[in-house]
Design an enzyme around this catalytic site. Structure first.
Site, short mmCIF file in Angstrom:
data_model
loop_
_atom_site.label_atom_id
_atom_site.label_comp_id
_atom_site.label_asym_id
_atom_site.label_seq_id
_atom_site.Cartn_x
_atom_site.Cartn_y
_atom_site.Cartn_z
N ASP A 218 -13.17 -5.50 19.67
CA ASP A 218 -13.48 -6.18 18.41
C ASP A 218 -12.54 -7.38 18.30
OD1 ASP A 218 -14.43 -6.51 15.67
OD2 ASP A 218 -12.50 -5.68 15.07
N ASP B 241 -11.81 -9.50 14.89
CA ASP B 241 -11.07 -9.66 13.64
C ASP B 241 -10.10 -8.51 13.39
OD1 ASP B 241 -12.64 -11.88 13.42
OD2 ASP B 241 -13.94 -11.07 11.85
N THR C 211 -18.32 -8.78 18.49
CA THR C 211 -17.97 -9.20 17.14
C THR C 211 -19.17 -9.72 16.38
OG1 THR C 211 -16.62 -10.82 15.91
CG2 THR C 211 -17.33 -11.45 18.12
N ALA C 212 -19.09 -9.65 15.04
CA ALA C 212 -20.13 -10.22 14.18
C ALA C 212 -20.02 -11.73 14.09
CB ALA C 212 -20.04 -9.61 12.78
#
Length: 290
Positions: A42, A44, A149-150
């Site tokens: 990931d 963030d 990640t988004a």
């Protein structure tokens, strides 16, 4: 003595070179590549302090491509989406609208160039060195390392490239003739969507997820963490830390001293400066309504 030393070097450079080569340590053998294993990270608060998309939006705002009002409203949507640690249609809808707002009508090539500039300006010094070391250990072991990640995939790819990683999986925005349409391809890469992404990648790359590792800070990434054979938590939130303890997962926490404060900075990262961003959003909305 100096003249003697100089004379000696001039008279016998061959033997000096041979002696140096003989004294050199044997190089460590490179590991055999492991084509069936990979590590998924990931971004963030796992690879980077704070939220990459916020830094990117702030960079666009500084270039007058994204207004401060947009930035404040983006922070508002991201606050509800991330800080509550829950996942529902309203929160995802807010984040999706915010993500679309700043890419619609932009040229893909321009956004890629800007992502590189903004990474160098404001993201590079927010990388957790401890997390990067973990990623490099996987690379050294001959494994692929992917960000998941988004964040928009163009931004995610820039981060992966700058860190020397294999690649990135991110939210994909629709394009037409090299311009963003303002629609997403599918949905935000979040929660269970991350699992589908790594499964699709595993099929394409011939990976065995039981041999793979995953790293995240958020309990929202439990689907990704439980999809691999070797889950790890990094700078975890309270719920994820407790889950990791109960299941014997490795816990890596790089937040010490000042860094503990820094983790709470912008947008999807925590309540610190984000609270100011949300307050600014409220004030701006009132201003524009009046």
């Amino acid at each position: 003595m100096r003249l003697f030393w100089q004379r000696g070097k001039e008279e016998d450079p061959v033997s000096a070179g041979k002696a140096a080569a003989a004294a050199a340590a044997e190089p460590e053998p490179l590991p055999e590549p492991d084509p069936t294993a990979a590590a998924f990270f990931d971004v963030d608060n796992t690879m980077m302090r704070g939220a990459s998309i916020y830094y990117f939006a702030r960079g666009l705002a500084s270039r007058k491509l994204f207004t401060m009002r947009d930035l404040a409203m983006f922070a508002w949507g991201q606050a509800a989406f991330r800080l509550r640690g829950t996942e529902n249609a309203e929160h995802i809808g807010s984040a999706k609208e915010a993500a679309l707002a700043f890419v619609a009508g932009q040229n893909v090539s321009d956004l890629v160039r800007l992502s590189e500039e903004i990474y160098d300006e404001v993201m590079a010094d927010r990388i957790w060195h401890g997390t990067r070391r973990l990623a490099l250990q996987h690379l050294d072991a001959g494994q692929q390392v992917w960000l998941v990640t988004a964040t928009p995939v163009e931004v995610a790819r820039t981060i992966a490239h700058r860190l020397g990683l294999t690649g990135a999986l991110g939210t994909v925005a629709e394009t037409s003739a090299g311009v963003y349409t303002g629609r997403l391809v599918g949905n935000l890469l979040h929660g269970s969507a991350k699992v589908e992404a790594i499964r699709a990648l595993a099929q394409r790359e011939g990976l065995d997820l039981a041999r793979c590792s995953a790293y995240s800070d958020s309990v929202n990434d439990l689907p990704m963490l439980t999809a691999v054979g070797h889950p790890h938590v990094v700078n975890p939130d309270a719920a994820l830390r407790e889950h990791a303890r109960q299941n014997g997962w490795p816990i890596h926490d790089f937040r010490t001293g000042r860094k503990v404060t820094m983790i709470a900075l912008p947008a999807a990262a925590g309540a610190g400066a984000l609270a100011g961003g949300v307050a600014a959003g409220v004030a701006l909305r009132r201003h524009y309504r009046s």
